[in-house]
Each structure stands twice: as structure tokens, then as C-alpha cells.
Design a protein around this motif. Structure first.
Motif, short mmCIF file in Angstrom:
data_model
loop_
_atom_site.label_atom_id
_atom_site.label_comp_id
_atom_site.label_asym_id
_atom_site.label_seq_id
_atom_site.Cartn_x
_atom_site.Cartn_y
_atom_site.Cartn_z
N UNK A 1 0.82 -1.21 0.00
CA UNK A 1 0.00 0.00 0.00
C UNK A 1 0.86 1.26 0.00
N UNK A 2 1.99 1.22 0.71
CA UNK A 2 2.90 2.37 0.71
C UNK A 2 3.44 2.61 -0.70
N UNK A 3 3.82 1.54 -1.39
CA UNK A 3 4.31 1.66 -2.76
C UNK A 3 3.21 2.20 -3.68
N UNK A 4 2.00 1.71 -3.51
CA UNK A 4 0.89 2.17 -4.35
C UNK A 4 0.57 3.64 -4.09
N UNK A 5 0.63 4.05 -2.83
CA UNK A 5 0.35 5.45 -2.49
C UNK A 5 1.33 6.38 -3.18
N UNK A 6 2.60 5.98 -3.25
CA UNK A 6 3.61 6.79 -3.93
C UNK A 6 3.30 6.89 -5.42
N UNK A 7 2.85 5.79 -6.03
CA UNK A 7 2.51 5.80 -7.45
C UNK A 7 1.26 6.64 -7.71
N UNK A 8 0.29 6.59 -6.79
CA UNK A 8 -0.92 7.40 -6.93
C UNK A 8 -0.56 8.88 -6.89
N UNK A 9 0.31 9.24 -5.97
CA UNK A 9 0.75 10.64 -5.85
C UNK A 9 1.43 11.11 -7.13
N UNK A 10 2.29 10.26 -7.69
CA UNK A 10 2.99 10.60 -8.92
C UNK A 10 2.02 10.72 -10.09
N UNK A 11 1.04 9.82 -10.15
CA UNK A 11 0.06 9.85 -11.24
C UNK A 11 -0.75 11.14 -11.21
N UNK A 12 -1.12 11.56 -10.00
CA UNK A 12 -1.88 12.81 -9.87
C UNK A 12 -1.02 14.01 -10.25
N UNK A 13 0.26 13.99 -9.83
CA UNK A 13 1.14 15.13 -10.09
C UNK A 13 1.50 15.26 -11.56
N UNK A 14 1.77 14.15 -12.23
CA UNK A 14 2.26 14.19 -13.61
C UNK A 14 1.15 14.21 -14.65
N UNK A 15 0.03 13.51 -14.35
CA UNK A 15 -1.02 13.36 -15.37
C UNK A 15 -2.39 13.87 -14.92
N UNK A 16 -2.46 14.40 -13.70
CA UNK A 16 -3.72 14.93 -13.15
C UNK A 16 -4.83 13.87 -13.16
N UNK A 17 -4.45 12.64 -12.85
CA UNK A 17 -5.42 11.55 -12.76
C UNK A 17 -5.37 10.96 -11.36
N UNK A 18 -6.54 10.86 -10.75
CA UNK A 18 -6.65 10.24 -9.43
C UNK A 18 -7.45 8.95 -9.58
N UNK A 19 -6.82 7.80 -9.37
CA UNK A 19 -7.53 6.52 -9.53
C UNK A 19 -8.80 6.48 -8.69
N UNK A 20 -9.84 5.93 -9.28
CA UNK A 20 -11.16 5.92 -8.64
C UNK A 20 -11.75 4.52 -8.66
N UNK A 21 -12.21 4.07 -7.50
CA UNK A 21 -12.82 2.74 -7.36
C UNK A 21 -14.26 2.89 -6.89
N UNK A 22 -15.18 2.28 -7.62
CA UNK A 22 -16.59 2.25 -7.22
C UNK A 22 -16.96 0.83 -6.81
N UNK A 23 -17.45 0.70 -5.58
CA UNK A 23 -17.88 -0.60 -5.05
C UNK A 23 -19.39 -0.58 -4.89
N UNK A 24 -20.05 -1.59 -5.44
CA UNK A 24 -21.50 -1.71 -5.34
C UNK A 24 -21.82 -2.89 -4.43
N UNK A 25 -22.66 -2.64 -3.44
CA UNK A 25 -23.09 -3.72 -2.55
C UNK A 25 -24.61 -3.76 -2.52
#
Length: 289
Positions: free
Chosen positions: A13-37
Motif C-alpha cells: 500500500x505504501x508503494x501504491x500510495x507513492x505511485x498514486x501521488x505521482x500519477x496525480x502530479x504528472x497526469x492529473x489523474x486520481x484513480x477511482x474505485x466504485x464498489x456496489x453492494x
């Protein structure tokens, strides 16, 4: 020794958080997950709550859609169509099981393969079978392989892996992943003759049968790495209940080289790999490797 799934999941999760931060900074994309229950299964709600919490903790957007048990299949299909067409949604997960009046296979097939972060869609299964890059792979099998590597190292080449169970959710996909790691793989199941002798050949033993304490000590080769996927609730002599795996943990612990405990083994890795798939889906949406 124990293979600590909680710690391994935390590191991932720490590694993923770093990649998420980089993705937002470089490409202005924030990964989004929708869960339906759908409906009010208490265990499902606890599981979804943990997914939402961990998704948000690493900087992803988490949307949780709760639907009543009387929700029709057509309504759910319509909702999935909307989410498939929404470019801001990168991952879609429908929490199983669904109410009996809804066809689970129809719902899984209706999710876009590019947003199928559970990895259950037939197209993703085919991509995994063909060894294609970009496949979204079921989360629990991913976690199993990562936990085996934690003990054995990155190179699993030449090791004999025996998988007990042939489900589409764990058994078959984990066998495909282990083949990609250059293991020799045997899939065993309820009809396998002399199953204990088969298991005793394994350098890596994956137990995914859903039967409490099924695998005994004399089934396990000395020094083997044991990955226990089972989650079974049993009664104790004290009148309470507890969770145990498919492996007789106490008996096997001193014989094997390493084993995943239940709880605290494969379970935490399943959610971490769900987040990994969501990040991969977000990257795939803009054709990043």
C-alpha cells in the motif's frame, strides 16, 4: 515461520500510495474505485468498509453504492452501463454474493473488462491464460504469489507448486500465475487420487478448498511454503467461534518452511491487490505501462 500478510500488504500500500501521488502530479489523474453492494449481508458490509478505508488512505477516490436487496437485475445492469461510460471511474467492483434473483455471471460479464478490478470477466481470464500484458488478475491469486515470493524470493523458477482447488476465483488463476513464474504446477481437487501424496511433492502448497483444517501435517513436505487461502469459522470447546484456514496450522507449522496464518495471511493481501488493480486500470486508461 509465519508469512506476515498484514505487513506485506502494508508495504504494498505504501508503494501504491507513492505511485498514486505521482500519477496525480504528472497526469492529473486520481484513480477511482466504485464498489456496489446489494442487500445487507453483515460480513460483506465489513469487507466493503475496509476496502473503502484503505482506498482513501492511499489517495484514491472511493465511491460506495449501497442498494437494497429488492434491487432488480435490470437496474443493476443499467447502473453498470453508466459506470462503464464514466471516464472518471477506473475500477468497478460488485460485492458478491448477490441476492438469488440476480444472475452473478450476467453482472460480472456486464462490467467493462478494463474496469473489472476483481479480474473475474471472461476477457481478463482469457488474457491471463494467454499471458497477455495488461490483464486485470483476480486479487487473491495475486496475493498468494506475492506472499510466496516474500519467503522464497522473486525467482520461483523450477519449483513444484501444488494447488488444491480448481475454482475460477482462486485455483485456476493462481495456477496460471505460477506457470508465468516458471513453476511446475499441479492442480488437484476433490476427485484427485491419493491427494496427500500429491501434496507432499509440493515446494509451494496453495490450499483453497474451503474445508477447515483439511490439510494435515503428513501431507506437507518438510520445508515447503504453505499458502492457506481458506477462511472457515468453527466452534471452540469454550462455546465461542474462531477463524481457521484450510490447513491444520498448529500441526503443519513446525514441519513447513513458512506458512500464512488465518487470519492475517492472504486476506489483507486481497484488498491490497484490489488497490493494485485499480491503479493499473487507471494507468491503462491513458495507456501508461
Amino acid at each position: 515461520m509465519n508469512i506476515d500478510g498484514k505487513l506485506t500488504a502494508k508495504i504494498l500500500r505504501v508503494q501504491l500510495a507513492a505511485e498514486v501521488t505521482e500519477l496525480k502530479a504528472r497526469y492529473n489523474i486520481q484513480p477511482s474505485l466504485t464498489v456496489i453492494i446489494v442487500a445487507d449481508d453483515p460480513a460483506s458490509h465489513v469487507y466493503v468498509k475496509n476496502k473503502v478505508k484503505q482506498t482513501q488512505e492511499i489517495g484514491m477516490i472511493s465511491n460506495n453504492i449501497k442498494l437494497p436487496s429488492e434491487t432488480t437485475e435490470n437496474h443493476l445492469l443499467s447502473l453498470l452501463k453508466q459506470l462503464n461510460n464514466d471516464d472518471s471511474v477506473h475500477g468497478i467492483l460488485v460485492q458478491l454474493p448477490l441476492p438469488k434473483h440476480i444472475d452473478e455471471s450476467a453482472i460480472i460479464s456486464a462490467i467493462s473488462p478494463d474496469k473489472d478490478v476483481d479480474g473475474f470477466h471472461a476477457m481478463n481470464s482469457g488474457r491471463l491464460f494467454n499471458g497477455e500484458a495488461g490483464a486485470l488478475v483476480p486479487c487473491t491469486p495475486q496475493g498468494c504469489v506475492l506472499l510466496a515470493k516474500q519467503h522464497l524470493g522473486e525467482d520461483l523458477s523450477g519449483l513444484h507448486a501444488v494447488v488444491i482447488g480448481r475454482s475460477n476465483i482462486v485455483g485456476k488463476p493462481v495456477a496460471m500465475l505460477l506457470l508465468q513464474e516458471n513453476c511446475t504446477v499441479t492442480i488437484s481437487h476433490s476427485k484427485t487420487k491419493n491427494l496427500p501424496a500429491m501434496c507432499k511433492q509440493a515446494d509451494i502448497l496453495i490450499a483453497a478448498v474451503g474445508i477447515a483444517n483439511f490439510v494435515k501435517a503428513d501431507w506437507v513436505k518438510t520445508g515447503a511454503t504453505v499458502i492457506d487461502v481458506g477462511i472457515n469459522r468453527i466452534s471452540t470447546q469454550e462455546g465461542t467461534t474462531k477463524l481457521v484456514g484450510d490447513v491444520d496450522y498448529d500441526a503443519v507449522f513446525n514441519k513447513c518452511g513458512a506458512i500464512t496464518p488465518v487470519p492475517g495471511g492472504v486476506g489483507p493481501m486481497t484488498i491490497a491487490c484490489l488497490l493494485k488493480n485499480t491503479l493499473a486500470a487507471a494507468k491503462n486508461s491513458i495507456q501508461l505501462p
